[in-house]
Design a protein around this motif. Structure first.
Motif, short mmCIF file in Angstrom:
data_model
loop_
_atom_site.label_atom_id
_atom_site.label_comp_id
_atom_site.label_asym_id
_atom_site.label_seq_id
_atom_site.Cartn_x
_atom_site.Cartn_y
_atom_site.Cartn_z
N UNK A 60 3.05 10.49 -7.38
CA UNK A 60 3.20 9.16 -6.81
C UNK A 60 3.14 8.13 -7.93
N UNK A 61 3.67 6.95 -7.67
CA UNK A 61 3.53 5.86 -8.63
C UNK A 61 2.14 5.24 -8.45
N UNK A 62 1.76 4.47 -9.44
CA UNK A 62 0.44 3.84 -9.38
C UNK A 62 0.27 2.97 -8.14
N UNK A 63 1.33 2.29 -7.78
CA UNK A 63 1.17 1.38 -6.63
C UNK A 63 1.00 2.16 -5.33
N UNK A 64 1.59 3.36 -5.28
CA UNK A 64 1.35 4.19 -4.10
C UNK A 64 -0.11 4.62 -4.03
N UNK A 65 -0.62 5.04 -5.19
CA UNK A 65 -2.01 5.50 -5.22
C UNK A 65 -2.95 4.33 -4.91
N UNK A 66 -2.63 3.18 -5.48
CA UNK A 66 -3.46 2.00 -5.21
C UNK A 66 -3.53 1.72 -3.71
N UNK A 67 -2.37 1.84 -3.09
CA UNK A 67 -2.32 1.55 -1.65
C UNK A 67 -3.20 2.52 -0.88
N UNK A 264 4.82 -8.43 7.70
CA UNK A 264 4.68 -8.21 6.27
C UNK A 264 5.97 -7.61 5.73
N UNK A 265 6.48 -8.24 4.77
CA UNK A 265 7.56 -7.59 4.04
C UNK A 265 6.93 -7.10 2.75
N UNK A 266 7.52 -6.13 2.18
CA UNK A 266 6.83 -5.39 1.16
C UNK A 266 7.61 -5.39 -0.14
N UNK A 267 6.97 -5.88 -1.16
CA UNK A 267 7.64 -5.99 -2.43
C UNK A 267 8.09 -4.62 -2.94
N UNK A 268 7.23 -3.66 -2.82
CA UNK A 268 7.59 -2.35 -3.35
C UNK A 268 8.84 -1.81 -2.68
N UNK A 269 8.94 -2.04 -1.40
CA UNK A 269 10.12 -1.56 -0.70
C UNK A 269 11.37 -2.25 -1.27
N UNK A 270 11.26 -3.54 -1.44
CA UNK A 270 12.40 -4.26 -1.98
C UNK A 270 12.70 -3.82 -3.40
N UNK A 271 11.67 -3.57 -4.15
CA UNK A 271 11.88 -3.11 -5.52
C UNK A 271 12.68 -1.83 -5.56
N UNK A 272 12.34 -0.94 -4.66
CA UNK A 272 13.05 0.34 -4.61
C UNK A 272 14.53 0.10 -4.34
N UNK A 273 14.74 -0.72 -3.34
CA UNK A 273 16.13 -1.00 -2.98
C UNK A 273 16.84 -1.72 -4.14
N UNK A 274 16.07 -2.57 -4.80
CA UNK A 274 16.64 -3.32 -5.91
C UNK A 274 17.09 -2.37 -7.02
N UNK A 275 16.24 -1.45 -7.34
CA UNK A 275 16.59 -0.49 -8.40
C UNK A 275 17.80 0.34 -7.97
N UNK A 276 17.82 0.69 -6.71
CA UNK A 276 18.92 1.48 -6.20
C UNK A 276 20.23 0.71 -6.38
N UNK A 277 20.18 -0.56 -6.01
CA UNK A 277 21.38 -1.38 -6.13
C UNK A 277 21.78 -1.54 -7.59
N UNK A 278 20.81 -1.68 -8.46
CA UNK A 278 21.09 -1.93 -9.86
C UNK A 278 21.67 -0.71 -10.57
N UNK A 279 21.62 0.43 -9.92
CA UNK A 279 22.14 1.63 -10.56
C UNK A 279 23.66 1.62 -10.63
N UNK A 280 24.29 0.75 -9.87
CA UNK A 280 25.75 0.68 -9.92
C UNK A 280 26.19 -0.13 -11.14
N UNK A 281 27.35 0.20 -11.65
CA UNK A 281 27.82 -0.47 -12.86
C UNK A 281 29.34 -0.45 -12.87
N UNK A 282 29.87 -1.15 -13.82
CA UNK A 282 31.32 -1.12 -13.97
C UNK A 282 31.74 0.32 -14.24
#
Lengths: 351, 205
Positions: A60-67, A264-282
């Motif tokens: 797990x990531x640290x934030x998961x363990x923290x939770x 509650x909206x959750x930053x970690x959830x958005x972060x995950x989605x954000x990274x997923x989105x950022x994986x796309x490239x030209x």
């Protein structure tokens, strides 16, 4: 009994009791080939044990363990049960980390009051080390609220309250945020169905989203400006029996713990989605894009790509056209992306 | 290794987080979702042993409209460390299946048959010299429930009974799936050209 019987496999894997073993051993006497089968099964089992255990097993990531620790801590204290090794210290929550509050402080225009009032747990209070003491404290004052036109509601950095959701496992009711199981210090956003309640107590203003870091700006501040409805952000942690009161000079809105937790909206959830989105490239293909984003076209000829799992995140995309003409949707799967914008965040609550 | 006490959340995390994330990932597909699922299982666990929520509720079967898929409820028994392990696997599995059901409505997952036709099968991947990779590709040829019981049995050293508790399958069914799955793996190994099989796996022929 045929040696092809599953019991022979169970025997090879030491899963039978003594009586069943005796039965199999009697069967082996009259079916010599059964021995070879059993040996092969054991060999295959050995290889599977050896090789499958080498498969990557991520932690797990640290934030998961923290939770988890936070939930354990608050739950343990609520029950007066000292859970071993549960100490919520060290890793600060995102809103406690360096940089965040410099931004937040810069944005802070007015103070905001939130009262968390414990009811059946005997109150809620705060002590150091990020551990919520849920006993013996009747009221926690986070701040004072006085609004003006360009006011923003801010989380209070002095507050260390782990979030406890009563609805873990159940997605948030907000369609654009999915607080799937992630219990983190986060933000409470006030969606449309509460806007009517909150409007009388707040001024309005434009919602500001930094295009370079929409997530950060989203979590860091919520505008209650002139045009958009109230979007309150506070690091609230509401146990099932607590109540949150958002207060202004001219009124207040009470949210029960259960009600508040749904928003509650959750930053970690958005972060995950954000990274997923950022994986796309030209050069990524339309097929790769389509796994993450849904194509939407509008009557005025506008095309948008909306993240399937978090519709608030969108990207602008252009494609390499072989024939230099307007593409027909859906594009061939191997169509290459020519340019893709940084994913941007478009909160969908409010108007 | 002695399992940690039931109240040692950190010890339980250290011991089980990796196997659980790997197991969840085998169900949901992506790592981040798997982590979310496992985190949720541990939070649930922490809240149950503290008495904040009831254990029976935590063991609700995976929510499904298909009653036949529902698994029986099992209450958490913190005094039994083996049971704690099985409980964590069960809740992880249920949450993972919830996740799959939810998102499969949005992103249709390929059926196993389709996937096999699109991706190289074991026969086409014989060039791989890595036994683990090679074996994992062989596993893809099995049905999902055969794969799952094989993972639970050999990757996590769980008994038929524990696998039965986790999956909701009967012990007999677990035995049957393992029997058929192992047999199929051996058949696939036999059918592959000998020189393409990693040396480590040739001993199983």
């Amino acid at each position: 009994m045929s040696y092809d019987d599953p019991k022979f496999t169970a025997y090879a894997l030491n899963e039978l009791d003594a009586n069943e073993c005796a039965e199999i051993e009697r069967a082996i006497l009259v079916q010599p080939q059964a021995n070879a089968e059993i040996a092969e099964t054991r060999e295959m089992a050995g290889i599977l044990r050896e090789t499958l255990k080498t498969e990557t097993a991520p932690a797990l990531c640290e934030h998961h363990r923290d939770a988890v620790f936070r939930a354990a801590s608050i739950a343990g204290k609520a029950a007066n049960l000292p859970l071993e090794n549960v100490v919520v210290t060290g890793q600060p929550a995102w809103w406690q980390r360096a940089g965040f509050w410099q931004l937040a402080t810069a944005c802070l225009v007015f103070a905001f009051g939130v009262y968390a009032i414990g009811v059946s747990l005997g109150g809620s209070g705060l002590k150091g080390d990020g551990v919520v003491q849920v006993r013996d404290v009747q009221k926690v004052q986070i701040g004072n609220l006085a609004a003006n036109d360009d006011a923003r509601i801010e989380a209070d950095p002095s507050l260390k309250v782990p979030m406890v959701s009563t609805r873990e496992g159940t997605p948030s009711v907000a369609t654009d945020f999915n607080a799937t199981n992630t219990i983190q210090p986060g933000v409470v956003s006030v969606p449309n169905d509460l806007v009517d309640k909150l409007q009388p107590i707040a001024t309005k203003g434009p919602h500001v989203v930094d295009p370079n870091d929409p997530l950060a700006s989203f979590k860091a501040r919520a505008d209650i400006g002139k045009k958009s409805p109230v979007k309150a952000i506070a690091p609230l942690a509401i146990s099932p029996h607590e109540q949150v009161v958002l207060r202004a000079d001219n009124g207040e809105v009470k949210l029960t713990g259960d009600e508040a937790n749904r928003y509650f909206s959750v930053r970690e959830y958005l972060d995950v989605r954000w990274r997923e989105a950022s994986s796309l490239h030209e050069g990524s293909t339309y097929a790769e894009l389509s796994r993450i984003f849904r194509h939407e076209s509008y009557a005025d000829g506008i095309h948008r790509f909306v993240m399937i799992r978090c519709p608030s995140i969108k990207v602008g995309v252009s494609f390499v056209s072989k024939e230099n003409k307007e593409p027909e949707w859906p594009l061939p799967a191997d169509t290459k992306i020519r340019t893709i914008s940084q994913p941007y965040f478009e909160p969908e609550f409010g108007n | 290794m002695t399992p940690p006490p039931a109240t040692d959340i950190r010890g339980l995390l250290d011991r089980y987080e990796r196997p659980l994330v790997r197991y969840a990932q085998s169900i949901v597909g992506d790592l981040e979702s798997a982590r979310d699922v496992v985190q949720d299982a541990f939070i649930r666990y922490a809240r149950i042993i503290s008495g904040e929520v009831g254990g029976d509720d935590a063991m609700q079967p995976a929510r499904t409209t298909n009653e036949a898929e529902a698994v029986s409820e099992v209450a958490l028994d913190p005094s039994d460390t083996r049971h704690v392990e099985a409980w964590l696997f069960t809740v992880t599995r249920n949450r993972a299946l919830d996740h799959v059901r939810k998102y499969s409505r949005i992103i249709p997952m390929p059926m196993p048959e389709e996937r096999m036709s699109e991706e190289p099968g074991p026969d086409e991947e014989l060039a791989s010299s890595d036994a683990a990779d090679w074996l994992l590709k062989l596993l893809d040829a099995l049905t999902p429930n055969q794969r799952e019981v094989i993972r639970l049995k050999f990757q996590n050293d769980l008994s038929y009974k524990e696998i039965s508790d986790i999956t909701g399958l009967t012990v007999t069914n677990v035995g049957f799936l393992l029997h058929v799955g192992l047999k199929k793996l051996r058949t696939l190994l036999r059918e592959a050209p000998l020189d393409a099989i990693p040396i480590r796996l040739r001993t199983a022929l």
